[in-house]
Design a protein around this motif. Structure first.
Motif, PDB file in Angstrom:
ATOM      1  N   PRO A 192      49.731  46.918  38.489  1.00 46.49           N
ATOM      2  CA  PRO A 192      49.686  46.771  37.029  1.00 46.49           C
ATOM      3  C   PRO A 192      51.026  46.358  36.438  1.00 46.49           C
ATOM      4  CG  PRO A 192      49.930  49.075  37.595  1.00 46.49           C
ATOM      5  CD  PRO A 192      49.807  48.328  38.909  1.00 46.49           C
ATOM      6  N   GLY A 193      50.965  46.036  35.152  1.00 40.20           N
ATOM      7  CA  GLY A 193      52.162  45.628  34.429  1.00 40.20           C
ATOM      8  C   GLY A 193      52.750  46.750  33.609  1.00 40.20           C
ATOM      9  N   LEU A 194      53.578  46.380  32.624  1.00 35.63           N
ATOM     10  CA  LEU A 194      54.298  47.353  31.815  1.00 35.63           C
ATOM     11  C   LEU A 194      53.357  48.334  31.128  1.00 35.63           C
ATOM     12  CD1 LEU A 194      56.906  45.068  30.017  1.00 35.63           C
ATOM     13  CD2 LEU A 194      57.393  46.792  31.760  1.00 35.63           C
ATOM     14  N   HIS A 195      53.713  49.605  31.188  1.00 32.39           N
ATOM     15  CA  HIS A 195      53.078  50.676  30.422  1.00 32.39           C
ATOM     16  C   HIS A 195      51.629  50.925  30.795  1.00 32.39           C
ATOM     17  CE1 HIS A 195      56.703  50.492  28.050  1.00 32.39           C
ATOM     18  NE2 HIS A 195      56.461  49.248  27.701  1.00 32.39           N
ATOM     19  N   THR A 196      51.177  50.397  31.917  1.00 29.16           N
ATOM     20  CA  THR A 196      49.799  50.615  32.352  1.00 29.16           C
ATOM     21  C   THR A 196      49.800  51.154  33.782  1.00 29.16           C
ATOM     22  OG1 THR A 196      49.548  48.343  33.146  1.00 29.16           O
ATOM     23  CG2 THR A 196      48.913  48.774  30.872  1.00 29.16           C
ATOM     24  N   GLY A 197      48.649  51.631  34.215  1.00 26.75           N
ATOM     25  CA  GLY A 197      48.509  52.161  35.565  1.00 26.75           C
ATOM     26  C   GLY A 197      47.342  51.524  36.285  1.00 26.75           C
ATOM     27  N   GLY A 198      46.962  52.114  37.407  1.00 30.71           N
ATOM     28  CA  GLY A 198      45.875  51.566  38.207  1.00 30.71           C
ATOM     29  C   GLY A 198      44.558  51.479  37.456  1.00 30.71           C
ATOM     30  N   TRP A 199      44.409  52.294  36.412  1.00 30.77           N
ATOM     31  CA  TRP A 199      43.158  52.273  35.644  1.00 30.77           C
ATOM     32  C   TRP A 199      42.827  50.873  35.124  1.00 30.77           C
ATOM     33  CZ3 TRP A 199      43.120  50.567  30.656  1.00 30.77           C
ATOM     34  CH2 TRP A 199      44.360  50.515  29.981  1.00 30.77           C
ATOM     35  N   ILE A 200      43.882  50.087  34.822  1.00 29.04           N
ATOM     36  CA  ILE A 200      43.639  48.782  34.208  1.00 29.04           C
ATOM     37  C   ILE A 200      42.907  47.842  35.175  1.00 29.04           C
ATOM     38  CG2 ILE A 200      45.771  47.552  34.851  1.00 29.04           C
ATOM     39  CD1 ILE A 200      45.954  46.697  31.873  1.00 29.04           C
ATOM     40  N   TRP A 201      43.032  48.102  36.481  1.00 31.14           N
ATOM     41  CA  TRP A 201      42.412  47.265  37.508  1.00 31.14           C
ATOM     42  C   TRP A 201      41.096  47.839  38.048  1.00 31.14           C
ATOM     43  CZ3 TRP A 201      43.655  42.443  38.392  1.00 31.14           C
ATOM     44  CH2 TRP A 201      44.963  41.986  38.217  1.00 31.14           C
ATOM     45  N   GLN A 202      40.661  49.005  37.582  1.00 37.41           N
ATOM     46  CA  GLN A 202      39.537  49.683  38.237  1.00 37.41           C
ATOM     47  C   GLN A 202      38.251  48.861  38.213  1.00 37.41           C
ATOM     48  OE1 GLN A 202      39.409  52.076  40.214  1.00 37.41           O
ATOM     49  NE2 GLN A 202      41.398  53.074  39.923  1.00 37.41           N
ATOM     50  N   ASP A 203      37.920  48.271  37.079  1.00 38.72           N
ATOM     51  CA  ASP A 203      36.667  47.486  37.004  1.00 38.72           C
ATOM     52  C   ASP A 203      36.709  46.292  37.955  1.00 38.72           C
ATOM     53  OD1 ASP A 203      35.747  49.210  35.117  1.00 38.72           O
ATOM     54  OD2 ASP A 203      36.064  47.883  33.399  1.00 38.72           O
ATOM     55  N   VAL A 204      37.863  45.656  38.072  1.00 45.67           N
ATOM     56  CA  VAL A 204      38.009  44.528  38.991  1.00 45.67           C
ATOM     57  C   VAL A 204      37.903  45.020  40.435  1.00 45.67           C
ATOM     58  CG1 VAL A 204      39.577  42.720  39.811  1.00 45.67           C
ATOM     59  CG2 VAL A 204      39.389  43.207  37.365  1.00 45.67           C
ATOM     60  N   ALA A 205      38.555  46.143  40.729  1.00 43.11           N
ATOM     61  CA  ALA A 205      38.525  46.682  42.093  1.00 43.11           C
ATOM     62  C   ALA A 205      37.099  46.989  42.532  1.00 43.11           C
ATOM     63  CB  ALA A 205      39.393  47.937  42.172  1.00 43.11           C
ATOM     64  N   GLU A 206      36.286  47.548  41.638  1.00 40.11           N
ATOM     65  CA  GLU A 206      34.898  47.854  41.990  1.00 40.11           C
ATOM     66  C   GLU A 206      34.122  46.591  42.330  1.00 40.11           C
ATOM     67  OE1 GLU A 206      33.275  50.048  38.747  1.00 40.11           O
ATOM     68  OE2 GLU A 206      34.619  51.779  39.049  1.00 40.11           O
ATOM     69  N   ARG A 207      34.358  45.528  41.616  1.00 40.57           N
ATOM     70  CA  ARG A 207      33.668  44.265  41.886  1.00 40.57           C
ATOM     71  C   ARG A 207      34.138  43.637  43.199  1.00 40.57           C
ATOM     72  NH1 ARG A 207      33.362  45.238  36.578  1.00 40.57           N
ATOM     73  NH2 ARG A 207      31.708  44.262  35.337  1.00 40.57           N
ATOM     74  N   LEU A 208      35.409  43.777  43.491  1.00 42.53           N
ATOM     75  CA  LEU A 208      35.906  43.266  44.778  1.00 42.53           C
ATOM     76  C   LEU A 208      35.295  44.042  45.942  1.00 42.53           C
ATOM     77  CD1 LEU A 208      39.679  42.756  43.864  1.00 42.53           C
ATOM     78  CD2 LEU A 208      37.967  40.961  44.218  1.00 42.53           C
ATOM     79  N   ARG A 209      35.174  45.347  45.775  1.00 42.29           N
ATOM     80  CA  ARG A 209      34.550  46.154  46.829  1.00 42.29           C
ATOM     81  C   ARG A 209      33.077  45.780  46.994  1.00 42.29           C
ATOM     82  NH1 ARG A 209      37.128  50.769  43.784  1.00 42.29           N
ATOM     83  NH2 ARG A 209      39.279  50.835  44.580  1.00 42.29           N
ATOM     84  N   ALA A 210      32.419  45.506  45.854  1.00 40.52           N
ATOM     85  CA  ALA A 210      31.012  45.103  45.935  1.00 40.52           C
ATOM     86  C   ALA A 210      30.856  43.784  46.673  1.00 40.52           C
ATOM     87  CB  ALA A 210      30.419  44.988  44.527  1.00 40.52           C
ATOM     88  N   ALA A 211      31.904  42.956  46.662  1.00 43.74           N
ATOM     89  CA  ALA A 211      31.878  41.677  47.378  1.00 43.74           C
ATOM     90  C   ALA A 211      32.254  41.842  48.848  1.00 43.74           C
ATOM     91  CB  ALA A 211      32.829  40.689  46.708  1.00 43.74           C
ATOM     92  N   GLY A 212      32.576  43.073  49.260  1.00 44.59           N
ATOM     93  CA  GLY A 212      32.866  43.338  50.669  1.00 44.59           C
ATOM     94  C   GLY A 212      34.330  43.461  51.013  1.00 44.59           C
ATOM     95  N   ALA A 213      35.204  43.397  50.015  1.00 44.23           N
ATOM     96  CA  ALA A 213      36.642  43.475  50.274  1.00 44.23           C
ATOM     97  C   ALA A 213      37.136  44.906  50.082  1.00 44.23           C
ATOM     98  CB  ALA A 213      37.405  42.546  49.340  1.00 44.23           C
ATOM     99  N   GLU A 214      38.290  45.200  50.664  1.00 47.41           N
ATOM    100  CA  GLU A 214      39.011  46.403  50.292  1.00 47.41           C
ATOM    101  C   GLU A 214      39.742  46.126  48.977  1.00 47.41           C
ATOM    102  OE1 GLU A 214      41.549  48.379  53.215  1.00 47.41           O
ATOM    103  OE2 GLU A 214      40.685  47.063  54.745  1.00 47.41           O
ATOM    104  N   ALA A 215      39.957  47.160  48.178  1.00 45.87           N
ATOM    105  CA  ALA A 215      40.701  46.994  46.932  1.00 45.87           C
ATOM    106  C   ALA A 215      41.376  48.300  46.565  1.00 45.87           C
ATOM    107  CB  ALA A 215      39.793  46.540  45.795  1.00 45.87           C
TER     108      ALA A 215
ATOM    109  N   MET B 190      41.842  41.348  33.291  1.00 42.97           N
ATOM    110  CA  MET B 190      41.207  42.444  34.031  1.00 42.97           C
ATOM    111  C   MET B 190      40.453  43.388  33.107  1.00 42.97           C
ATOM    112  SD  MET B 190      44.478  42.952  33.187  1.00 42.97           S
ATOM    113  CE  MET B 190      45.342  42.196  34.567  1.00 42.97           C
ATOM    114  N   LEU B 191      40.807  43.389  31.807  1.00 44.20           N
ATOM    115  CA  LEU B 191      40.075  44.178  30.824  1.00 44.20           C
ATOM    116  C   LEU B 191      39.047  43.354  30.068  1.00 44.20           C
ATOM    117  CD1 LEU B 191      42.908  46.370  29.212  1.00 44.20           C
ATOM    118  CD2 LEU B 191      41.294  47.017  31.005  1.00 44.20           C
ATOM    119  N   SER B 192      39.419  42.123  29.717  1.00 43.73           N
ATOM    120  CA  SER B 192      38.523  41.313  28.893  1.00 43.73           C
ATOM    121  C   SER B 192      37.415  40.649  29.705  1.00 43.73           C
ATOM    122  CB  SER B 192      39.317  40.239  28.150  1.00 43.73           C
ATOM    123  OG  SER B 192      39.947  39.356  29.062  1.00 43.73           O
ATOM    124  N   ALA B 193      37.667  40.358  30.982  1.00 46.01           N
ATOM    125  CA  ALA B 193      36.687  39.654  31.819  1.00 46.01           C
ATOM    126  C   ALA B 193      36.828  40.112  33.267  1.00 46.01           C
ATOM    127  CB  ALA B 193      36.881  38.143  31.707  1.00 46.01           C
TER     128      ALA B 193
END
Length: 514
Positions: free
Chosen positions: A11-34, A243-246
């Motif tokens: 993540p970037g300034l002032h944010t944590g892993g939460w900002i990437w969670q929705d993207v990570a779930e979709r990557l895992r659904a595609a068969g990747a580790e995230a 990662m939040l908007s789309a």
């Protein structure tokens, strides 16, 4: 491919892993580790007090070592590109690709504070960096921005109110040390590295492949890395936080990047001249020209004082770019055209070399205007200012408090409000300043195929002008693109350029505004 790939999302300034969670779930659904990292010492995360950049590089390296997949792709956003590039530089054997999301490539020796947009926070950060360089230790955290302050970091396009509130509401302090420590690279990653790298350009935040290629075309050696063979680009029609908007589209772009998709930026060549060096669309013979300091004067026939039109180019134009704007065919062509019509055409090489340079450029324009008004061939009571492209932001001062001698302001394919993330101070916002223009005539050349984010600033300007009762003559070129005056020499392009020039000259010929 996805089944053999692990994504480490930083993540970037002032944010944590939460900002990437929705993207990570979709990557895992595609068969990747995230793995969506929260970096040490950010928002109470465990780690050394005042964790710096090196601690965050170590966080990324641990995630790389823990990955089971054969291919590891490191993804960084905003500040996160620094630990990502640092980790790839240390373990190029383990990192298959680096992805930089809507953030420039960091350079060896740069502190992350150098990439913060040039607003007031950046000034404070760089002051602290200077103290550190002199041995004065600074400590503590940098507070997150206000709800409105987030707009200075980047476009909130696509987030909506709920997303913007989520971003502001979950923001946490950033350790100062993480912004102050310089990035140290051995050479495997970064601008001159070999690790394959994809830049994800978010077009609603003002980045695009066309802009990258334009930067290459300007010929500044410091920007040559943008066309390096290990760099490719993908675009997303989003703001700075895709990662939040789309999240779905972001996951898809990351999978494409991991698969090696992307477009290399093309630099100029003998067969492919950059747009700003193409011929002016109107064939105008050369005029007598005087060059003094940063200013060129293209002179009309006769000997007596004449009105003058001062042309202000866009940018930013790197300091090392050659030729400089006053020798570009479009600027010189405009000046010769108004000289043929009976006015002195004045072109100024102002110093808008980067987005932090608007104050310097504004002073250069003021100096050029003063020099023009004192020129023996110029009637100092009849002057127009003509701003092009991003130079349009420099029109704000003249619109807010127009002088008696200023007979007209012209704007060609202008940008009339800073884009989010540019970090330009509010002073340079013609879309607001126009409310003070009163009876000052404005001639605005508008192109139909403008970039949407630029077109939005023009519409904001026109709405404000209508509400304030400011007269704006719009010259439309429906089929034209940004920079059309050195594009294809169509009848439409020639008509738009000459119509705007004759409109400006008509205001210079008229009596004063009283």
């Amino acid at each position: 491919m996805a089944g053999n790939t692990a994504f480490v999302l930083v993540p970037g300034l002032h944010t944590g892993g939460w900002i990437w969670q929705d993207v990570a779930e979709r990557l895992r659904a595609a068969g990747a580790e995230a793995v969506a990292l929260t970096l040490s010492g950010v928002g109470g995360e465990t780690g050394p007090e005042g964790a710096g950049l090196e601690a965050h590089i170590a966080d990324v390296l641990r995630a790389v070592e823990r990955a089971d997949a054969r291919r590891v792709v490191l993804v960084g956003h905003c500040y996160g590109v620094h630990p990502v590039v640092g980790a790839a530089d240390r373990r190029p054997d383990r990192v298959a690709r680096v992805v930089l999301v809507d953030t420039p490539m960091p350079r060896d020796g740069d502190p992350p504070a150098a990439l913060v947009p040039p607003h007031a926070l950046r000034t404070e950060l760089l002051r602290r960096c200077a103290d550190e360089a002199e041995g004065v230790r600074t400590h503590g955290d940098v507070a997150p921005p206000s709800r409105e302050g987030w707009r200075e970091y980047g476009s909130l396009h696509g987030l909506g109110e709920a997303g913007a509130e989520r971003l502001a509401g979950r923001a946490v302090p950033q350790p100062w040390a993480a912004l102050a420590q310089p990035l140290r690279l051995a050479g495997a990653a970064g601008a001159a590295g070999t690790v394959p790298t994809t830049g994800v350009l978010c077009t609603a935040n003002g980045a695009s492949l066309a802009m990258v290629e334009q930067a290459l075309a300007l010929g500044d050696p410091s920007l040559g890395y943008l066309g390096a063979p290990h760099l490719t680009y993908l675009e997303m029609a989003t703001g700075h936080w895709p990662m939040l908007s789309a999240p779905g589209a972001t996951a898809e772009v990351l999978l494409r990047a991991a698969a090696g998709e992307g477009t290399a930026a093309r630099g100029p060549s003998a067969e492919r001249r950059p747009g700003y060096l193409r011929p002016f669309v109107v064939d105008v013979p050369a005029r007598p020209r005087e060059r003094t300091g940063r200013v060129d004067f293209h002179l009309p026939d006769g000997d007596g004082p004449c009105p003058a039109v001062v042309f202000v180019h866009g940018g930013p134009v790197p300091a090392g770019a050659r030729p400089t704007p006053r020798d570009w065919p479009g600027l010189a062509g405009h000046a010769r055209l108004v000289a043929r019509l009976g006015a002195v055409g004045v072109v100024v090489d102002h110093r808008l070399h980067d987005l932090a340079g608007f104050r310097t450029a504004a002073q250069d324009v003021r100096d050029a205007v003063a020099r023009a008004r004192s020129h023996p061939r110029v009637d100092g009571g009849r002057v127009a200012l003509w701003f092009l492209s991003v130079g349009g932001l420099l029109a704000a001062d003249w619109l807010a408090e127009p002088a008696d001698w200023l007979r007209c302001v012209a704007l060609s394919y202008p940008v009339l409000a800073p884009l989010p993330g540019w970090g330009v101070e509010p002073r340079f916002r013609p879309a607001r300043a126009v409310r003070g223009a009163g009876g000052l005539p404005v001639v605005l050349s508008r192109v139909g195929r403008e970039r949407p984010e630029f077109a939005a600033t023009v519409e904001e300007f026109l709405l404000a002008a209508r509400e304030a009762g400011v007269g704006v003559q719009v010259v439309d070129a429906p089929s034209a693109e940004h920079g059309f005056d050195t594009g294809e020499a169509t009848d439409e392009a020639r008509h738009a350029v000459t119509t705007a020039a004759r409109a400006v000259l008509s205001h210079l010929a008229a009596p004063g505004r009283g």
